[in-house]
Every structure is written in structure tokens, then in C-alpha cells.
Scaffold this active site. Sequence first.
Site, PDB file in Angstrom:
ATOM      1  N   HIS A  56      -7.289  -6.178  -0.039  1.00  0.00           N
ATOM      2  CA  HIS A  56      -6.148  -5.333   0.311  1.00  0.00           C
ATOM      3  C   HIS A  56      -5.465  -5.788   1.600  1.00  0.00           C
ATOM      4  O   HIS A  56      -4.288  -5.476   1.824  1.00  0.00           O
ATOM      5  CB  HIS A  56      -6.647  -3.887   0.468  1.00  0.00           C
ATOM      6  CG  HIS A  56      -5.577  -2.849   0.506  1.00  0.00           C
ATOM      7  ND1 HIS A  56      -5.007  -2.319  -0.625  1.00  0.00           N
ATOM      8  CD2 HIS A  56      -4.968  -2.219   1.560  1.00  0.00           C
ATOM      9  CE1 HIS A  56      -4.103  -1.409  -0.287  1.00  0.00           C
ATOM     10  NE2 HIS A  56      -4.054  -1.332   1.036  1.00  0.00           N
ATOM     11  N   ASP A 113      -9.673  -5.493  -4.345  1.00  0.00           N
ATOM     12  CA  ASP A 113      -9.347  -4.099  -4.090  1.00  0.00           C
ATOM     13  C   ASP A 113     -10.203  -3.275  -5.051  1.00  0.00           C
ATOM     14  O   ASP A 113     -10.927  -3.824  -5.894  1.00  0.00           O
ATOM     15  CB  ASP A 113      -7.860  -3.839  -4.313  1.00  0.00           C
ATOM     16  CG  ASP A 113      -7.250  -2.951  -3.231  1.00  0.00           C
ATOM     17  OD1 ASP A 113      -7.991  -2.110  -2.688  1.00  0.00           O
ATOM     18  OD2 ASP A 113      -6.053  -3.104  -2.930  1.00  0.00           O
ATOM     19  N   SER A 163       0.841  -1.194   0.000  1.00  0.00           N
ATOM     20  CA  SER A 163       0.000   0.000   0.000  1.00  0.00           C
ATOM     21  C   SER A 163       0.882   1.253   0.000  1.00  0.00           C
ATOM     22  O   SER A 163       1.665   1.453  -0.923  1.00  0.00           O
ATOM     23  CB  SER A 163      -0.951  -0.043   1.204  1.00  0.00           C
ATOM     24  OG  SER A 163      -2.006   0.865   1.058  1.00  0.00           O
TER      25      SER A 163
END
Length: 300
Positions: A276, A244, A157
Site C-alpha cells: 500500500h 495489500d 487510498s
Amino acid sequence: MYNPRCKDLDRDYFPSYHTTRFQDQPEPNLAVLEHFVRVTKQHGRELTEKQGITVDHLRYGEGRQLVDVFYSEKTTNQAPLFVFVHGGYWQEMDMSMSCSIVGPLVRRGYRVAVMDYNLCPQVTLEQLMTQFTHFLNWIFDYTEMTKVSSLTFAGHSAGAHLLAQILMRPNVITAQRSKMVWALIFLCGVYDLRELSNLESVNPKNILGLNERNIESVSPMLWEYTDVTVWNSTKIYVVAAEHDSTTFIEQSRHYADVLRKKGYKASFTLFKGYDHFDIIEETAIDDSDVSRFLRNIEIE
């Protein structure tokens, strides 16, 4: 836009809204976050309490600029080093939620370095990126001092965004140092910050310190990559999770394309079934799909 059909950018840039898990809960988006925090912290505690793994607590700067290095009594001095950079939109999470990946790697003979960093708004994103460059210099000094045989880096991320700087710091990553890097793994990252800069859900009251002057310089998607040849021996994996948002998936796909066109050995992988968060949670499981993926990188 990376998702032309998107009617709510705030939602598209908030990964927890896109999980297919916890649908029996009143607010699945909160449940997936609570589960992630609980499970990843448990993984971290079990490393030393149940798995017999040793950890050295080190520091590369002030505040939260910390590094934990994990290994076992069987780990050799020249063992390869795996470095993990956590996410949290540059403003959340810490090392205690970043150790899921450690156990299977240590059992395969790695040392694993899990790094932490100062968060916004205590620092601006520009300042954080400068501090991350200092970390890169520190970790390469560490590898040279400890005679590490090779390095693999992974960022998740916001951590993937920070990790992208490794390709843009020739004053820190010399040609000799880049040859030590076996692979770079970008997991579910965000690489173009133009859309999210004005989103209250991601950048409330502009705590990231973004503006027209710096938005391109903090967006890896928009960088001019010129020092490509020194990375000829390094494989780059850009990874997205099926559950996601379209924006996150397409940012990853596009970033892989950008790197390939510049001449890097970059590939894009879309992991079916993952969101995610469980793409990180399941790195703690030796035979999970994502662990097998990491294992295959070693031999490709």
C-alpha cells in the site's frame, strides 16, 4: 464482505499489517509507516533543494485547503497538468508526504498539483467531500485560466475515494471539462464504507461522522452513475497492490467492474511486488514499475 475468509476486519482494513517488508523489525506494521513518512518527506524536500523544481503555494479554501503546483523552467505554459490526492483515511497525512510522484512527472514536461484538505474530525467525511467538490471546481478554473492542454488525476487510498466524486458532479464537471481529462487513476482505494464504518481502528468514536443515513452517499461503489457518455474520451485505471489486504484488492477489482458495467473505459491492474505504501514511494524513481505504468498511460 469483500474477503469472506476474513476473521479480523480491523486488520484487513489496516494496510500496514499486510506489508512483506521490514519483517526483521519487532513491529513491521509500524516500521512501514515510519519509513513511508520519512521517505516521502525527503522526496518533497529534494524537489526544490536538489532537483531545481519550482513550487507555487496556492489556496482553494480555508484551513488545510491548499494546493502546491510544481514545475521547472522548461515547463511550457500549455503543459499537461497532473493532480495528486493523498490518502490517510481522511484523518491523517498532508502535502509534505505527497510529493514522491512529482519529480519524474515534471521531468517529462508536466505541471503537478498536489492538494491538501481538511481532516476528520475537524470536518465530517460528508463535509470533506463537499469541500473536495469545491477543489474540483477550483482546479478546472485554474486549468482554464492557465491554458492547460490536458489533465490527469490520481488519488491514493482515501484520496482515490475522494477522487471518485469527479464522476458524480455534472454541475461542476461539464461535458467540455470532462473532455480535458486524459485519465483518472485510482490507487489502492476504498470505495464501499459500510464495513469500515463501525471499525474502531479506522473510525474511532465515529470521527468520520458515518451513519445509516449517509453511508451509501459516501460510498462510490454504491452510487448510480448516469452521466457516463461525457467521459467517453477518459481512461480510468483502478489499481491495487499485491501486498495489500484481500479486502482492499477486491474492493478495487469490484469498483473497476462497477465502472465498466456502467459504460466507463475502466480497467483493473494488480501490481505485483508492491504494498500500500511503496507503490507511492517508488513513483519518485523514474524507472520503477509504477513510474513506467504512469508513463505508458500518456501514450495509450
